[in-house]
Design an enzyme around this catalytic site. Structure first.
Site, PDB file in Angstrom:
ATOM      1  N   CYS A   1     -50.391  38.372  16.346  1.00 26.69           N
ATOM      2  CA  CYS A   1     -51.774  38.564  16.780  1.00 26.69           C
ATOM      3  C   CYS A   1     -52.381  39.816  16.136  1.00 26.69           C
ATOM      4  CB  CYS A   1     -51.856  38.594  18.309  1.00 26.69           C
ATOM      5  SG  CYS A   1     -53.535  38.294  18.931  1.00 26.69           S
TER       6      CYS A   1
ATOM      7  N   HIS B   1     -49.296  33.627  20.028  1.00 22.47           N
ATOM      8  CA  HIS B   1     -48.238  34.335  20.763  1.00 22.47           C
ATOM      9  C   HIS B   1     -47.038  33.399  20.995  1.00 22.47           C
ATOM     10  CE1 HIS B   1     -50.338  38.094  21.805  1.00 22.47           C
ATOM     11  NE2 HIS B   1     -51.429  37.340  21.742  1.00 22.47           N
TER      12      HIS B   1
ATOM     13  N   GLU C   1     -44.212  34.191  22.208  1.00 24.68           N
ATOM     14  CA  GLU C   1     -43.379  34.657  23.318  1.00 24.68           C
ATOM     15  C   GLU C   1     -43.771  34.059  24.657  1.00 24.68           C
ATOM     16  OE1 GLU C   1     -46.721  37.741  22.923  1.00 24.68           O
ATOM     17  OE2 GLU C   1     -45.584  36.401  21.624  1.00 24.68           O
TER      18      GLU C   1
END
Length: 509
Positions: A79, A167, A169
């Site tokens: 990001c 993202h 994660e």
């Protein structure tokens, strides 16, 4: 030497989650602020640049010197990290026409790129950004796009450097963990050997080397962190460890005796100190929450120190500090302005001239529990809900008295026992009862009553930073309310707290 991944933190709310995902791959990683990261040594296999609440276009945007990393070690910008890699080296980042937040479908442009090879051709990812990369430097190549984000992922030609606009994660990126595995394992070459067993083995060795023949003092609370720290130290130095468990008179009902029994079954050398009268006397007439905390913290230090003075040859004070505490103290924005005084036994090391040892300072809470299971710490301790350092002192709103403690202990026991008996305890992250400074009219039999009100609190969370209230079954709440009112003299009303954090906090004080 322990191989590791470094995460450079630009202040994203997701940074700790990246670390947890990497560690779930049995690869050790560390978080460092972008402006205080260490010079990489041979143990560092790769670097991840986190997201950030800033825009790369802001005058105050975080700036990092990547000269020791870029082109020398594998690097993944996430990001903000991807936008920074683009903007700093000749690309262009502009505000998005609309904020790109939520699910998106990622399509591969270069199917055989090692970062995304093996992912589904149209895989779901999670976007959270207000800027977008509109131009990349000449030697950058787009490897994936979405319908609205042409530069969703890129690689720098001739380098093991990647940037991704999404993202990986978060849970909503359905193949995010696989992408992270491609980077950490396939690209960085990490061997996935960081396990609870390997942590225990290396930590025990380090503790023996550090402590040698000295004595270590540890304040036990009955909670997960201090208990696992005690078991690790006991495995390393045996009876050189002396533990002190202070009963402040503010523990749950029968907790002092039951926890002491658990510790004795673990073979620990524990000194139990009953000091409730002192704490209650010093809290008399005090209603301000922060004053109560400070009195409890001060008294704890005095009681702990008095007991410690009876011992000889103590050189070390052990603490159950865990990794989120460490990250907080070296955060991007500097140490937190308001760290609550009861989180650690502040002041003791200086007062007693002791050196600090923190065997769990590299672990997240879930990792502490995994290590505890490997060490055979009793399940009732490992599964125990978090409990505030000042105990029931901050669950009694207003002045703390012996009678209020009794009332709250009885109500709390009914609630906690009820959760366990109903199979709900393990579905809740933290639960407890608050005694409110409110009395209300009630009717019991033919008599009117004017008695106390309590609030039940039960939340789900992963780390306590955010929390949501638990939708406990109505039948369960009805039974608990009925049992408390019928069995605890002094209570005639029960309410249930349905506030989330934020804006509320988990505890009421």
């Amino acid at each position: 030497m322990q191989e590791k991944i470094l995460i450079l933190d630009f202040g994203s709310q997701y940074t700790q989650l990246i670390a947890r995902r990497v560690r779930e791959l049995n690869v050790y990683c560390e978080i460092h602020p972008y402006n205080h990261f260490p010079q990489p040594d041979e143990s560092v296999r790769g670097v991840i640049l986190s997201g950030s609440p800033y825009s790369v276009r802001d005058a105050q945007a975080p700036q990092a010197d990547l000269s020791a990393i870029k082109g020398r070690l594998p690097m993944l910008g996430v990001c903000y990290g991807a936008q920074y890699l683009s903007q700093q080296f000749g690309g262009e980042v502009r505000p998005s026409a609309t904020r790109e937040y939520g699910r998106a479908i990622l399509s591969k442009v270069v199917a055989n790129n090692p970062l995304i090879a093996g992912l589904s051709d149209r895989t779901q990812v999670w976007m959270s950004h207000g800027d977008t990369i509109v131009k990349i430097p000449e030697n950058y190549r787009i490897i994936a796009s979405t319908d609205t984000v042409p530069v969703a992922a890129f690689q720098i030609e001739g380098e093991q450097t990647w940037g991704i606009q999404f993202h990986p994660e978060v849970y909503h990126s359905t193949e995010g963990k696989q992408l992270l595995k491609h980077f950490v394992v396939d690209i960085c070459g990490c061997r996935q050997q960081w396990t609870p067993d390997s942590f225990i083995e290396s930590t025990v060795r380090e503790l023996r080397d550090k402590i040698k023949g000295d004595k270590v003092l540890l304040g036990l609370s009955g909670g997960v962190d201090s208990s696992v720290a005690a078991e690790l130290l006991h495995k390393a130095v045996g009876d050189q460890l002396v533990c002190i468990f202070v009963d402040m008179g503010l523990l749950r009902k029968d907790e002092f005796e039951s926890v002491l029994k658990s510790y004795e079954s673990m073979g620990l050398n524990v000194i139990g100190v009953r000091a409730g009268d002192k704490f209650l006397a010093d809290l008399a007439g005090v209603t301000d929450p922060e004053k109560k905390r400070k009195i409890i913290g001060r008294d704890f230090i005095e009681v702990f120190d008095a007991e410690a003075q009876k011992l000889t040859d103590v050189k070390w004070l052990a603490q159950g500090t865990i990794y989120p505490d460490v990250i907080e103290s070296i955060s991007v924005n500097g140490p937190s302005a308001t760290i609550k005084s009861h989180h650690n036994v502040g002041g003791l090391p200086e007062k007693m001239n002791l050196k600090i040892v923190e065997p769990l300072r590299l672990l997240f809470k879930d990792e502490v529990r995994r290590v505890g299971r490997q060490l055979n710490v009793p399940a009732d301790i490992l599964g125990r809900h978090p409990f505030p350092g000042p105990g029931l002192g901050i669950r009694i709103l207003g002045e703390v008295t012996a009678e209020k403690v009794r009332i709250l202990q009885e109500a709390d026991k009914i609630f906690i026992d009820g959760l366990k008996e109903s199979g709900l305890y393990d579905q809740v992250w933290q639960a407890g009862v608050m005694l409110l400074p409110v009395q209300s009219v009630g009717v019991m039999g033919d008599e009117r009553t004017y008695e106390n009100c309590v609030a039940l609190r039960a939340v789900t969370s992963t780390d306590g930073m955010t929390a949501d209230w638990v939708h406990l079954p109505y039948d369960f709440l009805a039974k608990v309310s009925n049992d408390i009112i019928n069995r605890v003299k002094g209570i005639n009303r029960v309410v249930y707290d349905i506030s989330s954090k934020p804006p509320a906090t988990i505890e009421w004080e």
